[in-house]
Design a protein around this motif. Structure first.
Motif, PDB file in Angstrom:
ATOM      1  N   LEU A  18      36.144  33.282  44.299  1.00  0.00           N
ATOM      2  CA  LEU A  18      34.711  33.529  44.505  1.00  0.00           C
ATOM      3  C   LEU A  18      34.124  34.407  43.405  1.00  0.00           C
ATOM      4  CD1 LEU A  18      34.550  33.953  48.382  1.00  0.00           C
ATOM      5  CD2 LEU A  18      33.641  32.053  47.017  1.00  0.00           C
ATOM      6  N   GLN A  19      34.945  35.291  42.814  1.00  0.00           N
ATOM      7  CA  GLN A  19      34.472  36.066  41.658  1.00  0.00           C
ATOM      8  C   GLN A  19      34.132  35.144  40.506  1.00  0.00           C
ATOM      9  OE1 GLN A  19      36.167  40.456  41.154  1.00  0.00           O
ATOM     10  NE2 GLN A  19      37.693  38.946  40.806  1.00  0.00           N
ATOM     11  N   GLU A  20      34.917  34.100  40.326  1.00  0.00           N
ATOM     12  CA  GLU A  20      34.686  33.146  39.240  1.00  0.00           C
ATOM     13  C   GLU A  20      33.487  32.254  39.528  1.00  0.00           C
ATOM     14  OE1 GLU A  20      38.182  30.849  38.271  1.00  0.00           O
ATOM     15  OE2 GLU A  20      39.448  32.624  38.514  1.00  0.00           O
ATOM     16  N   ASP A  21      33.349  31.822  40.782  1.00  0.00           N
ATOM     17  CA  ASP A  21      32.267  30.909  41.154  1.00  0.00           C
ATOM     18  C   ASP A  21      31.927  31.099  42.622  1.00  0.00           C
ATOM     19  OD1 ASP A  21      30.464  28.887  41.624  1.00  0.00           O
ATOM     20  OD2 ASP A  21      31.781  27.261  40.964  1.00  0.00           O
ATOM     21  N   ALA A  22      30.877  31.846  42.891  1.00  0.00           N
ATOM     22  CA  ALA A  22      30.478  32.159  44.266  1.00  0.00           C
ATOM     23  C   ALA A  22      29.895  30.951  44.990  1.00  0.00           C
ATOM     24  CB  ALA A  22      29.474  33.310  44.275  1.00  0.00           C
ATOM     25  N   ARG A  23      29.651  29.860  44.268  1.00  0.00           N
ATOM     26  CA  ARG A  23      29.091  28.663  44.905  1.00  0.00           C
ATOM     27  C   ARG A  23      30.152  27.774  45.524  1.00  0.00           C
ATOM     28  NH1 ARG A  23      25.396  26.103  40.363  1.00  0.00           N
ATOM     29  NH2 ARG A  23      27.341  26.425  39.255  1.00  0.00           N
ATOM     30  N   CYS A  40      39.495  28.972  55.773  1.00  0.00           N
ATOM     31  CA  CYS A  40      38.801  29.606  54.641  1.00  0.00           C
ATOM     32  C   CYS A  40      37.470  30.179  55.099  1.00  0.00           C
ATOM     33  CB  CYS A  40      38.590  28.609  53.509  1.00  0.00           C
ATOM     34  SG  CYS A  40      40.101  28.288  52.581  1.00  0.00           S
ATOM     35  N   SER A  41      36.769  29.446  55.926  1.00  0.00           N
ATOM     36  CA  SER A  41      35.484  29.914  56.443  1.00  0.00           C
ATOM     37  C   SER A  41      35.662  31.210  57.233  1.00  0.00           C
ATOM     38  CB  SER A  41      34.866  28.838  57.330  1.00  0.00           C
ATOM     39  OG  SER A  41      33.678  29.318  57.910  1.00  0.00           O
ATOM     40  N   ARG A  42      36.659  31.257  58.118  1.00  0.00           N
ATOM     41  CA  ARG A  42      36.908  32.475  58.911  1.00  0.00           C
ATOM     42  C   ARG A  42      37.290  33.646  58.007  1.00  0.00           C
ATOM     43  NH1 ARG A  42      39.080  28.711  62.432  1.00  0.00           N
ATOM     44  NH2 ARG A  42      41.214  29.023  61.693  1.00  0.00           N
ATOM     45  N   ARG A  43      38.144  33.372  57.043  1.00  0.00           N
ATOM     46  CA  ARG A  43      38.565  34.440  56.126  1.00  0.00           C
ATOM     47  C   ARG A  43      37.381  34.949  55.301  1.00  0.00           C
ATOM     48  NH1 ARG A  43      44.089  35.171  54.765  1.00  0.00           N
ATOM     49  NH2 ARG A  43      45.468  33.970  56.118  1.00  0.00           N
ATOM     50  N   ARG A  44      36.581  34.033  54.776  1.00  0.00           N
ATOM     51  CA  ARG A  44      35.409  34.433  53.982  1.00  0.00           C
ATOM     52  C   ARG A  44      34.474  35.280  54.830  1.00  0.00           C
ATOM     53  NH1 ARG A  44      31.138  30.731  50.552  1.00  0.00           N
ATOM     54  NH2 ARG A  44      33.023  30.176  49.469  1.00  0.00           N
ATOM     55  N   GLN A  45      34.216  34.846  56.056  1.00  0.00           N
ATOM     56  CA  GLN A  45      33.324  35.596  56.949  1.00  0.00           C
ATOM     57  C   GLN A  45      33.879  36.995  57.212  1.00  0.00           C
ATOM     58  OE1 GLN A  45      32.410  33.587  60.620  1.00  0.00           O
ATOM     59  NE2 GLN A  45      30.982  35.174  61.262  1.00  0.00           N
ATOM     60  N   ARG A  46      35.193  37.089  57.433  1.00  0.00           N
ATOM     61  CA  ARG A  46      35.809  38.395  57.668  1.00  0.00           C
ATOM     62  C   ARG A  46      35.697  39.280  56.427  1.00  0.00           C
ATOM     63  NH1 ARG A  46      41.625  39.318  57.207  1.00  0.00           N
ATOM     64  NH2 ARG A  46      41.422  37.248  56.519  1.00  0.00           N
ATOM     65  N   LEU A  47      35.892  38.692  55.244  1.00  0.00           N
ATOM     66  CA  LEU A  47      35.767  39.449  53.992  1.00  0.00           C
ATOM     67  C   LEU A  47      34.328  39.930  53.779  1.00  0.00           C
ATOM     68  CD1 LEU A  47      38.023  37.146  51.803  1.00  0.00           C
ATOM     69  CD2 LEU A  47      38.546  39.521  52.450  1.00  0.00           C
ATOM     70  N   GLU A  48      33.360  39.116  54.159  1.00  0.00           N
ATOM     71  CA  GLU A  48      31.950  39.503  54.057  1.00  0.00           C
ATOM     72  C   GLU A  48      31.618  40.602  55.059  1.00  0.00           C
ATOM     73  OE1 GLU A  48      30.224  35.135  52.635  1.00  0.00           O
ATOM     74  OE2 GLU A  48      30.033  35.743  54.739  1.00  0.00           O
ATOM     75  N   GLU A  49      32.037  40.413  56.308  1.00  0.00           N
ATOM     76  CA  GLU A  49      31.719  41.395  57.365  1.00  0.00           C
ATOM     77  C   GLU A  49      32.376  42.741  57.116  1.00  0.00           C
ATOM     78  OE1 GLU A  49      32.874  39.320  60.928  1.00  0.00           O
ATOM     79  OE2 GLU A  49      31.017  38.115  60.948  1.00  0.00           O
ATOM     80  N   ILE A  53      33.301  41.636  50.324  1.00  0.00           N
ATOM     81  CA  ILE A  53      32.340  40.818  49.585  1.00  0.00           C
ATOM     82  C   ILE A  53      30.981  41.423  49.905  1.00  0.00           C
ATOM     83  CG2 ILE A  53      31.253  38.555  49.341  1.00  0.00           C
ATOM     84  CD1 ILE A  53      33.923  37.278  50.124  1.00  0.00           C
ATOM     85  N   LYS A  54      30.370  42.042  48.904  1.00  0.00           N
ATOM     86  CA  LYS A  54      29.112  42.760  49.112  1.00  0.00           C
ATOM     87  C   LYS A  54      27.887  41.877  48.963  1.00  0.00           C
ATOM     88  CE  LYS A  54      29.011  46.943  47.335  1.00  0.00           C
ATOM     89  NZ  LYS A  54      29.150  48.058  46.394  1.00  0.00           N
ATOM     90  N   GLY A  55      28.029  40.722  48.315  1.00  0.00           N
ATOM     91  CA  GLY A  55      26.895  39.836  48.131  1.00  0.00           C
ATOM     92  C   GLY A  55      27.225  38.779  47.102  1.00  0.00           C
ATOM     93  N   ALA A 153      34.175  41.182  37.362  1.00  0.00           N
ATOM     94  CA  ALA A 153      35.355  40.748  38.098  1.00  0.00           C
ATOM     95  C   ALA A 153      36.405  41.868  38.173  1.00  0.00           C
ATOM     96  CB  ALA A 153      35.961  39.511  37.440  1.00  0.00           C
ATOM     97  N   LEU A 154      36.977  42.030  39.344  1.00  0.00           N
ATOM     98  CA  LEU A 154      38.072  42.993  39.530  1.00  0.00           C
ATOM     99  C   LEU A 154      39.396  42.290  39.252  1.00  0.00           C
ATOM    100  CD1 LEU A 154      36.827  44.747  42.776  1.00  0.00           C
ATOM    101  CD2 LEU A 154      36.727  45.599  40.430  1.00  0.00           C
ATOM    102  N   PRO A 155      40.381  43.016  38.763  1.00  0.00           N
ATOM    103  CA  PRO A 155      41.675  42.404  38.425  1.00  0.00           C
ATOM    104  C   PRO A 155      42.546  42.194  39.659  1.00  0.00           C
ATOM    105  CG  PRO A 155      41.710  44.712  37.866  1.00  0.00           C
ATOM    106  CD  PRO A 155      40.319  44.407  38.354  1.00  0.00           C
ATOM    107  N   LEU A 156      42.221  41.191  40.443  1.00  0.00           N
ATOM    108  CA  LEU A 156      42.977  40.911  41.665  1.00  0.00           C
ATOM    109  C   LEU A 156      44.273  40.197  41.344  1.00  0.00           C
ATOM    110  CD1 LEU A 156      40.021  39.770  43.947  1.00  0.00           C
ATOM    111  CD2 LEU A 156      41.204  41.966  43.941  1.00  0.00           C
TER     112      LEU A 156
END
Length: 156
Positions: A18-23, A40-49, A53-55, A153-156
């Motif tokens: 998502l850092q490379e391409d948020a779309r 993936c949807s559940r994980r993304r939502q958890r990362l956002e909440e 993922i700040k925006g 980008a952070l070095p993940l």
């Protein structure tokens, strides 16, 4: 809030992609991380909440939009107290030209990354905005000749 040590390899891969391409859609992510789209949807939502993922933002072409001059400006405050620092911080929050502002240890108090269309705009910014401000004692400006690396980008 999720801490980085609670992230598994799938979370890290999702964040990296998502850092490379948020779309990327959840379907796109599922293909790349070998999980189902719903996982993936559940994980993304958890990362956002959790706030990891700040925006999501578009990366704009600075040159084509007329902000080809990048400037690094160091600022020394006139006095070192909490009120003066707050006044300077309030000023910065109202200045869209300031892309980054960092409080530092050492000789200077702050370093700013500022974009302007041209030298005249830079001169106006320094002489009409920064220097007259009551909190500011000294300003030193450097114009960036070439950007060798620029990323969020952070070095993940």
């Amino acid at each position: 809030m999720m801490e980085s040590e609670h992230l598994d390899q799938f979370d890290r891969k999702i964040l990296s992609l998502l850092q490379e391409d948020a779309r990327l859609t959840n379907g796109d992510l599922s293909e790349r991380v070998n999980l189902s789209a719903s996982q993936c949807s559940r994980r993304r939502q958890r990362l956002e909440e959790s706030g990891l993922i700040k925006g999501y933002r578009a990366v704009l072409d600075r040159d084509r939009l007329g902000f080809s001059l990048v400037n690094v400006i160091s600022v020394t405050l006139s006095t070192h107290n909490r009120d003066n620092a707050r006044r300077f911080s309030d000023l910065l929050s109202r200045l869209p030209e300031v892309q980054e502002a960092h409080a530092l240890t050492g000789e200077m108090d702050y370093i700013l990354k500022v974009v302007t269309p041209d030298l005249k705009s830079l001169s106006n910014f320094v002489n009409d905005v920064l220097l007259p401000h009551e909190a500011v004692q000294h300003v030193k400006t450097a114009i960036v000749l070439e950007t060798l690396k620029e990323t969020t980008a952070l070095p993940l």
